[in-house]
Design an enzyme around this catalytic site. Structure first.
Site, PDB file in Angstrom:
ATOM      1  N   GLY A 270      -1.323   2.108   9.094  1.00  0.00           N
ATOM      2  CA  GLY A 270      -0.718   2.001  10.421  1.00  0.00           C
ATOM      3  C   GLY A 270      -1.678   1.738  11.571  1.00  0.00           C
ATOM      4  O   GLY A 270      -1.314   1.906  12.732  1.00  0.00           O
TER       5      GLY A 270
ATOM      6  N   GLY B  30      -9.242   4.327   6.076  1.00  0.00           N
ATOM      7  CA  GLY B  30      -8.983   5.755   6.272  1.00  0.00           C
ATOM      8  C   GLY B  30      -7.505   6.053   6.504  1.00  0.00           C
ATOM      9  O   GLY B  30      -7.015   7.089   6.074  1.00  0.00           O
ATOM     10  N   PHE B  31      -6.829   5.151   7.187  1.00  0.00           N
ATOM     11  CA  PHE B  31      -5.440   5.441   7.557  1.00  0.00           C
ATOM     12  C   PHE B  31      -4.589   4.177   7.495  1.00  0.00           C
ATOM     13  O   PHE B  31      -5.066   3.087   7.822  1.00  0.00           O
ATOM     14  CB  PHE B  31      -5.377   6.003   8.983  1.00  0.00           C
ATOM     15  CG  PHE B  31      -6.193   7.253   9.148  1.00  0.00           C
ATOM     16  CD1 PHE B  31      -5.640   8.503   8.895  1.00  0.00           C
ATOM     17  CD2 PHE B  31      -7.534   7.176   9.514  1.00  0.00           C
ATOM     18  CE1 PHE B  31      -6.411   9.660   9.012  1.00  0.00           C
ATOM     19  CE2 PHE B  31      -8.316   8.323   9.630  1.00  0.00           C
ATOM     20  CZ  PHE B  31      -7.750   9.571   9.383  1.00  0.00           C
TER      21      PHE B  31
ATOM     22  N   GLY C 244       1.048  -1.928   4.193  1.00  0.00           N
ATOM     23  CA  GLY C 244       1.557  -0.565   4.054  1.00  0.00           C
ATOM     24  C   GLY C 244       2.693  -0.330   5.017  1.00  0.00           C
ATOM     25  O   GLY C 244       3.873  -0.457   4.670  1.00  0.00           O
ATOM     26  N   SER C 245       2.352  -0.026   6.262  1.00  0.00           N
ATOM     27  CA  SER C 245       3.391   0.338   7.233  1.00  0.00           C
ATOM     28  C   SER C 245       4.372  -0.798   7.502  1.00  0.00           C
ATOM     29  O   SER C 245       5.553  -0.542   7.743  1.00  0.00           O
ATOM     30  CB  SER C 245       2.762   0.848   8.526  1.00  0.00           C
ATOM     31  OG  SER C 245       1.698   0.034   8.906  1.00  0.00           O
TER      32      SER C 245
ATOM     33  N   HIS D 222      -7.889   0.849  -4.846  1.00  0.00           N
ATOM     34  CA  HIS D 222      -8.894   0.686  -3.793  1.00  0.00           C
ATOM     35  C   HIS D 222      -9.603   2.026  -3.598  1.00  0.00           C
ATOM     36  O   HIS D 222      -9.036   2.954  -3.027  1.00  0.00           O
ATOM     37  CB  HIS D 222      -8.161   0.239  -2.502  1.00  0.00           C
ATOM     38  CG  HIS D 222      -9.055   0.076  -1.321  1.00  0.00           C
ATOM     39  ND1 HIS D 222      -8.555  -0.087  -0.043  1.00  0.00           N
ATOM     40  CD2 HIS D 222     -10.409   0.047  -1.190  1.00  0.00           C
ATOM     41  CE1 HIS D 222      -9.562  -0.201   0.813  1.00  0.00           C
ATOM     42  NE2 HIS D 222     -10.698  -0.117   0.143  1.00  0.00           N
TER      43      HIS D 222
ATOM     44  N   MET E 196     -11.971   4.374  -1.885  1.00  0.00           N
ATOM     45  CA  MET E 196     -12.724   4.624  -0.645  1.00  0.00           C
ATOM     46  C   MET E 196     -13.461   5.935  -0.839  1.00  0.00           C
ATOM     47  O   MET E 196     -13.135   6.954  -0.230  1.00  0.00           O
ATOM     48  CB  MET E 196     -11.761   4.681   0.545  1.00  0.00           C
ATOM     49  CG  MET E 196     -11.314   3.295   0.981  1.00  0.00           C
ATOM     50  SD  MET E 196      -9.793   3.341   1.916  1.00  0.00           S
ATOM     51  CE  MET E 196      -8.632   3.359   0.551  1.00  0.00           C
TER      52      MET E 196
ATOM     53  N   ASP F 142      -4.570   3.552  -2.599  1.00  0.00           N
ATOM     54  CA  ASP F 142      -5.726   3.886  -1.767  1.00  0.00           C
ATOM     55  C   ASP F 142      -6.227   5.291  -2.073  1.00  0.00           C
ATOM     56  O   ASP F 142      -5.603   6.277  -1.694  1.00  0.00           O
ATOM     57  CB  ASP F 142      -5.319   3.820  -0.285  1.00  0.00           C
ATOM     58  CG  ASP F 142      -5.081   2.391   0.164  1.00  0.00           C
ATOM     59  OD1 ASP F 142      -6.028   1.589   0.095  1.00  0.00           O
ATOM     60  OD2 ASP F 142      -3.946   2.091   0.580  1.00  0.00           O
TER      61      ASP F 142
ATOM     62  N   MET G 107      -8.983   8.146  -1.483  1.00  0.00           N
ATOM     63  CA  MET G 107      -9.966   8.542  -0.455  1.00  0.00           C
ATOM     64  C   MET G 107     -10.560   9.895  -0.767  1.00  0.00           C
ATOM     65  O   MET G 107      -9.882  10.758  -1.324  1.00  0.00           O
ATOM     66  CB  MET G 107      -9.274   8.631   0.910  1.00  0.00           C
ATOM     67  CG  MET G 107      -8.616   7.353   1.337  1.00  0.00           C
ATOM     68  SD  MET G 107      -7.796   7.579   2.914  1.00  0.00           S
ATOM     69  CE  MET G 107      -7.014   5.965   3.065  1.00  0.00           C
TER      70      MET G 107
ATOM     71  N   HIS H 283      -0.808  -1.387  -4.520  1.00  0.00           N
ATOM     72  CA  HIS H 283      -2.121  -1.081  -3.942  1.00  0.00           C
ATOM     73  C   HIS H 283      -2.237   0.428  -3.757  1.00  0.00           C
ATOM     74  O   HIS H 283      -1.471   1.040  -3.018  1.00  0.00           O
ATOM     75  CB  HIS H 283      -2.262  -1.808  -2.600  1.00  0.00           C
ATOM     76  CG  HIS H 283      -3.612  -1.679  -1.964  1.00  0.00           C
ATOM     77  ND1 HIS H 283      -4.673  -2.492  -2.292  1.00  0.00           N
ATOM     78  CD2 HIS H 283      -4.077  -0.829  -1.017  1.00  0.00           C
ATOM     79  CE1 HIS H 283      -5.733  -2.150  -1.562  1.00  0.00           C
ATOM     80  NE2 HIS H 283      -5.400  -1.137  -0.787  1.00  0.00           N
TER      81      HIS H 283
ATOM     82  N   ASP I 205      -6.752  -6.418   3.732  1.00  0.00           N
ATOM     83  CA  ASP I 205      -6.180  -5.060   3.682  1.00  0.00           C
ATOM     84  C   ASP I 205      -6.335  -4.358   5.034  1.00  0.00           C
ATOM     85  O   ASP I 205      -7.447  -4.155   5.508  1.00  0.00           O
ATOM     86  CB  ASP I 205      -6.913  -4.265   2.592  1.00  0.00           C
ATOM     87  CG  ASP I 205      -6.360  -2.852   2.432  1.00  0.00           C
ATOM     88  OD1 ASP I 205      -5.254  -2.575   2.938  1.00  0.00           O
ATOM     89  OD2 ASP I 205      -7.046  -2.033   1.787  1.00  0.00           O
ATOM     90  N   GLY I 206      -5.196  -3.977   5.609  1.00  0.00           N
ATOM     91  CA  GLY I 206      -5.212  -3.195   6.843  1.00  0.00           C
ATOM     92  C   GLY I 206      -4.653  -3.967   8.021  1.00  0.00           C
ATOM     93  O   GLY I 206      -5.170  -5.021   8.378  1.00  0.00           O
ATOM     94  N   GLY I 207      -3.558  -3.458   8.578  1.00  0.00           N
ATOM     95  CA  GLY I 207      -3.002  -4.049   9.795  1.00  0.00           C
ATOM     96  C   GLY I 207      -2.238  -5.343   9.588  1.00  0.00           C
ATOM     97  O   GLY I 207      -1.913  -6.034  10.565  1.00  0.00           O
TER      98      GLY I 207
ATOM     99  N   MET J  33     -11.474  -5.863   4.743  1.00  0.00           N
ATOM    100  CA  MET J  33     -10.732  -4.885   5.547  1.00  0.00           C
ATOM    101  C   MET J  33     -10.404  -5.461   6.941  1.00  0.00           C
ATOM    102  O   MET J  33     -11.266  -6.004   7.620  1.00  0.00           O
ATOM    103  CB  MET J  33     -11.539  -3.592   5.712  1.00  0.00           C
ATOM    104  CG  MET J  33     -11.816  -2.815   4.432  1.00  0.00           C
ATOM    105  SD  MET J  33     -10.352  -2.401   3.458  1.00  0.00           S
ATOM    106  CE  MET J  33      -9.397  -1.423   4.618  1.00  0.00           C
TER     107      MET J  33
ATOM    108  N   SER K 149       0.843  -1.195   0.000  1.00  0.00           N
ATOM    109  CA  SER K 149       0.000   0.000   0.000  1.00  0.00           C
ATOM    110  C   SER K 149       0.881   1.248   0.000  1.00  0.00           C
ATOM    111  O   SER K 149       1.544   1.572   0.986  1.00  0.00           O
ATOM    112  CB  SER K 149      -0.915   0.011   1.225  1.00  0.00           C
ATOM    113  OG  SER K 149      -1.458   1.304   1.368  1.00  0.00           O
TER     114      SER K 149
HETATM  115  C1  DX5 Z   1      -6.670   1.698   4.831  1.00  0.00           C
HETATM  116  C2  DX5 Z   1      -6.087   1.349   3.494  1.00  0.00           C
HETATM  117  C3  DX5 Z   1      -5.008   0.314   3.600  1.00  0.00           C
HETATM  118  C4  DX5 Z   1      -3.830   0.800   4.399  1.00  0.00           C
HETATM  119  C5  DX5 Z   1      -2.914  -0.334   4.697  1.00  0.00           C
HETATM  120  O1  DX5 Z   1      -7.629   2.677   4.681  1.00  0.00           O
HETATM  121  O2  DX5 Z   1      -7.092   0.824   2.653  1.00  0.00           O
HETATM  122  O3  DX5 Z   1      -4.623  -0.124   2.319  1.00  0.00           O
HETATM  123  O4  DX5 Z   1      -3.121   1.808   3.755  1.00  0.00           O
HETATM  124  O5  DX5 Z   1      -1.887   0.131   5.533  1.00  0.00           O
HETATM  125  P1  DX5 Z   1      -1.367  -0.718   6.771  1.00  0.00           P
HETATM  126  O6  DX5 Z   1      -0.823  -1.998   6.203  1.00  0.00           O
HETATM  127  O7  DX5 Z   1      -0.328   0.144   7.396  1.00  0.00           O
HETATM  128  O8  DX5 Z   1      -2.548  -0.969   7.667  1.00  0.00           O
HETATM  129 ZN    ZN Z   2      -6.453  -0.254   0.807  1.00  0.00          ZN
END
Ligand code: DX5
Ligand code: ZN
Length: 215
Positions: free
Chosen positions: A145, A142-143, A197-198, A66, A68, A35, A37, A33, A175-177, A137, A8
């Site tokens: 990390g 939204g974010f 992502g992070s 993706h 959002m 994102d 928004m 990926h 996706d996410g965490g 998800m 991401s």
């Molecule tokens: C959240 C995004 C994810 C996010 C993943 O809104 O859709 O793709 O950036 O980042 P990490 O892996 O850090 O949760």
């Molecule tokens: Zn995403």
């Protein structure tokens, strides 16, 4: 099928976006990926068309976009034109679910449906045979990390069962965490694509983390 990894870019350093993208392009990552928004569907604004356009020029790997955004039907054609390979939009964001799926598919782009952590898995039942991917998800979008929501493991099991019971070919993308302490379990429960992502961009060696996610 071996597991795919889709980094991401939201978690990358935007001051050095070309360098970041080149590193991912050269790595073992499968997809990018992206994102997008709108500050309405989610409480954050990330990036839009010009950034997707710029990244399209930096890699020939598939762009996993993706969305959002509320009423994604307003912009789907634009993201097709920009060269997206997979477009996922949120089930919660539209009442034109079937029309959007057809629009994306008729342009030979893969279609994904993303679902928030509090959306029932069985709301996918009528479309599970019409889509290429479910973006499950692991956090509220939204974010980057954020902390992974544990109940995603049970939701993943339920989704896997829904896909098998319906003879669907849809891939499951989580996706996410996604991090060191959960990716093995996500893989063993049947995830096909891991977005991270992070976990990748906060590391010293992106390719090493991507290799770990895939091995
Ligand atoms: C959240 C995004 C994810 C996010 C993943 O809104 O859709 O793709 O950036 O980042 P990490 O892996 O850090 O949760
Ligand atoms: Zn995403």
């Amino acid at each position: 099928m071996s597991i795919k990894v889709s980094p991401s870019i939201l978690a990358a350093d935007f001051g050095n976006i070309e360098r970041e993208c080149n590193l991912i392009d050269k790595s073992g990552a499968d997809w990018f990926h992206l994102d997008v928004m709108d500050g309405i569907f989610v409480p954050n604004i990330s990036f839009g068309m010009p950034v997707v356009k710029a990244i399209r020029k930096m890699t020939s790997k598939p762009l996993d976009v993706h969305l959002m955004i509320t009423e994604p039907e307003r912009y789907i054609e634009k993201f097709i034109e920009l060269g997206s390979d997979i477009i996922s939009f949120h089930l919660e964001a539209t009442n034109k679910l079937e029309e959007n799926i057809s629009l994306i598919k008729s342009n030979n782009v893969k279609v994904g449906i993303a679902i928030n952590p509090d959306t029932p898995i069985d709301s996918l039942i009528d479309i599970i045979n019409k889509i290429d991917l479910v973006c499950l998800m692991g956090v509220f979008p939204g974010f980057a990390g954020q902390k992974f929501i544990k109940n995603t493991f049970d939701r993943l099991k339920e989704l896997k069962k829904l896909i098998i019971d319906n003879d669907s070919k849809a891939l499951i993308e989580v996706d996410g965490g996604v991090k060191a302490d959960n990716y093995m379990e996500l893989r063993s429960l049947g995830a096909d694509v891991l977005v991270a992502g992070s976990y990748i961009f906060n590391s010293e060696d992106y390719d090493l983390v991507i290799k770990k996610l895939k091995e």
